[in-house]
Design a protein around this motif. Structure first.
Motif, PDB file in Angstrom:
ATOM      1  N   HIS A   1      -3.081   1.471  -5.127  1.00 50.69           N
ATOM      2  CA  HIS A   1      -2.186   0.876  -4.137  1.00 50.69           C
ATOM      3  C   HIS A   1      -2.915  -0.118  -3.252  1.00 50.69           C
ATOM      4  O   HIS A   1      -2.352  -1.141  -2.842  1.00 50.69           O
ATOM      5  CB  HIS A   1      -1.515   1.968  -3.304  1.00 50.69           C
ATOM      6  N   VAL A   2      -4.201   0.158  -2.960  1.00 50.17           N
ATOM      7  CA  VAL A   2      -4.982  -0.787  -2.156  1.00 50.17           C
ATOM      8  C   VAL A   2      -5.372  -2.003  -2.994  1.00 50.17           C
ATOM      9  O   VAL A   2      -5.392  -3.133  -2.491  1.00 50.17           O
ATOM     10  CB  VAL A   2      -6.214  -0.094  -1.548  1.00 50.17           C
TER      11      VAL A   2
ATOM     12  N   SER B   1      -0.219   4.851  -5.529  1.00 45.66           N
ATOM     13  CA  SER B   1      -1.111   5.788  -4.851  1.00 45.66           C
ATOM     14  C   SER B   1      -1.286   7.089  -5.618  1.00 45.66           C
ATOM     15  O   SER B   1      -2.285   7.794  -5.444  1.00 45.66           O
ATOM     16  CB  SER B   1      -0.564   6.084  -3.447  1.00 45.66           C
TER      17      SER B   1
ATOM     18  N   PRO C   1      -6.055  -5.971   3.110  1.00 42.42           N
ATOM     19  CA  PRO C   1      -6.105  -4.539   3.429  1.00 42.42           C
ATOM     20  C   PRO C   1      -7.541  -4.095   3.641  1.00 42.42           C
ATOM     21  O   PRO C   1      -8.494  -4.787   3.239  1.00 42.42           O
ATOM     22  CB  PRO C   1      -5.521  -3.897   2.171  1.00 42.42           C
TER      23      PRO C   1
ATOM     24  N   MET D   1       0.807  -1.226   0.000  1.00 37.26           N
ATOM     25  CA  MET D   1       0.000   0.000   0.000  1.00 37.26           C
ATOM     26  C   MET D   1       0.836   1.270   0.000  1.00 37.26           C
ATOM     27  O   MET D   1       0.299   2.362  -0.220  1.00 37.26           O
ATOM     28  CB  MET D   1      -0.948   0.006   1.201  1.00 37.26           C
TER      29      MET D   1
END
Length: 478
Positions: free
Chosen positions: A307-308, A61, A278, A56
């Motif tokens: 990113h997640v 991101s 996550p 993450m």
């Protein structure tokens, strides 16, 4: 001796963060320390792997990627396409689903995507066909009014909050309660179990557009084959929110009638909790709803979090490994051992036990409210959350229950004997806590009395128990 790669990765990251805002780095270090020394029994929490956590914190991101694979509203999304495709592939293979949508930021977002997909399929599509329109915006106001008269209200039937259902299943404080006319089915007042005949009766009377199964505080299995039959009997779309027990489905602990994926039209889940990924959400469905689901962004979601999604892909890949099935089985074994330990000590449990990852204690047997019990346990190093019980006399704020779960402690490696020791600590605190009084001398639902020396003793015992099961043992931040 050189430091291991995980220690180096996290220490380096905190050093970089601390160079900008040291208070944030300190808070992150403090959170790890708190989690290492507390008995984490919140049923909806877990510990993600270092690989999942590290996935993450990277350049993904920085990328906007509205739309879906191959159909983005921004250029330069080829790497996001790779990440999303891998996450969806792992999800499909893990759960045996025809289609997976991995963009939702949370379980609530996943449910919103599902609700709007169902409404688009059940309301928008027939309207388009009737009006011979190519797009919903081409419908006239008369088209919509005619359709609404035919279909009636957009109705949802789901499990009541006090029986273990979730706020997002049509209740007024949530947006779902404003989208749908909602009615609830409960549980048998004697056994605490779902009465499928009563659910069928409610469905026949209410005629819902959507029948929802799934829970956040129901300690038993649900027969999804029977629920699908009920949905089919009234022409409802059958939706399952498996956020709490997705790890038990992934680990093949829940199979056959108890696996929602083969039976539901659409399934939603979080990717944390028992799935150990996550914080995020996901939607699974068949091909008939896939196009509508893929419209989640920009229909109700903001830009995806690449990113997640990368972290979801890592966690789902981990869940496909053989050892995850063993982990899922141990979650249930530990929950049942914890329930048995509490029962032997005289605790009152909703439904008398558990089939899944959670146990619901009715703390009125200890003369307490859920709020009093929650705080007394927290003072003693045991992290839980208060929760309503069926027909709860104390309402949804103070409650009469404590919900506990075993996913996190199972991740740490605790076993059956440790669950009995945990039951002893819980019982010791609750049996030695008394309800307090307000300033006017009347009984309080929030104040309580617990000897600080006892709380300190239990907290030290909890820390000693956990010392045998270090959290992130390969991460040394010193």
């Amino acid at each position: 001796m050189p430091r291991n790669v995980e220690s180096t990765a996290f220490s380096s990251a905190l050093e970089v963060i601390g160079g900008v805002e040291p208070r944030i780095a300190d808070a992150i270090r403090a959170e790890l320390a708190d989690q290492r020394q507390s008995l984490k029994l919140i049923a909806s929490e877990n510990y993600a792997s270092p690989a999942t956590l590290l996935a993450m914190g990277n350049w993904l991101s920085d990328k906007y990627a509205e739309g879906t694979i191959g159909r983005r509203f921004y250029a330069g999304c080829q790497n996001v396409d790779t990440v999303e495709a891998l996450a969806a592939e792992h999800a499909r293979e893990l759960f045996g689903a025809a289609h997976a949508y991995v963009q939702p930021h949370s379980g609530i977002d996943a449910n919103l995507v599902a609700f709007w997909a169902i409404l688009a399929d059940r309301v928008e599509a027939p309207a388009l066909k009737r009006a011979q329109a190519r797009h919903v915006n081409d419908l006239t106001e008369a088209d919509w009014f005619a359709l609404r008269r035919e279909l009636g209200d957009q109705r949802m039937l789901g499990m009541s909050l006090d029986a273990g259902g979730h706020l997002t299943h049509g209740f007024r404080p949530n947006i779902s309660g404003k989208m749908f006319d909602q009615r609830s089915y409960g549980t048998d007042p004697t056994t605490g179990l779902v009465d499928y005949d009563k659910v069928a009766e409610a469905a026949r009377e209410f005629r819902p557009l959507v029948l929802v199964a799934g829970y956040s505080a129901y300690p038993r299995k649900v027969n999804f084959r029977i629920m699908r039959e009920i949905a089919d009997s009234v022409g409802a779309t059958f939706m399952v929110d498996m956020a709490h027990f997705a790890g038990l489905v992934a680990g093949k602990v829940f199979t056959g009638d108890f696996d929602p994926v083969p039976h539901a039209h659409i399934v939603t889940t979080t990717t944390h909790k028992s799935l150990r990924g996550p914080r995020g959400g996901m939607v699974l469905c068949g091909p008939e709803l896939a196009d509508q689901v893929d419209r989640g962004c920009p229909m109700v979601l903001g830009g995806p979090l690449p990113h997640v999604m990368a972290a979801k892909a890592v966690a789902l890949a981990e869940a496909r490994r053989p050892d995850f099935a063993d982990y899922a089985r141990r979650i249930v074994d530990n929950a049942q051992a914890l329930a048995e330990g509490l029962l032997r000590r005289g605790a009152k449990l909703v439904t008398g036990g558990t089939d899944n990852h959670l146990v619901l204690i009715d703390v009125t047997g200890y003369g307490l409210t859920g709020r009093q019990a929650e705080q007394a346990l927290l003072d003693s190093g045991i992290v839980t959350n208060r929760n309503a019980v069926p027909q709860d006399p104390n309402g949804a704020w103070y409650t009469s229950g404590i919900r506990i779960g075993t996913p996190a402690l199972t991740t740490r490696g605790l076993g059956l004997a440790d669950m009995d020791a945990t039951a002893e600590l819980i019982h010791t605190v609750l049996s030695q806590t008394t309800a307090g009084t307000g300033p006017d001398g009347t009984a309080s639902k929030a104040k309580y009395v617990l000897d600080p020396a006892l709380a300190d003793k239990v907290s030290r015992q909890a820390t000693d128990l956990l010392a045998n099961f270090p959290l992130y043992p390969h991460v040394d931040l010193t």
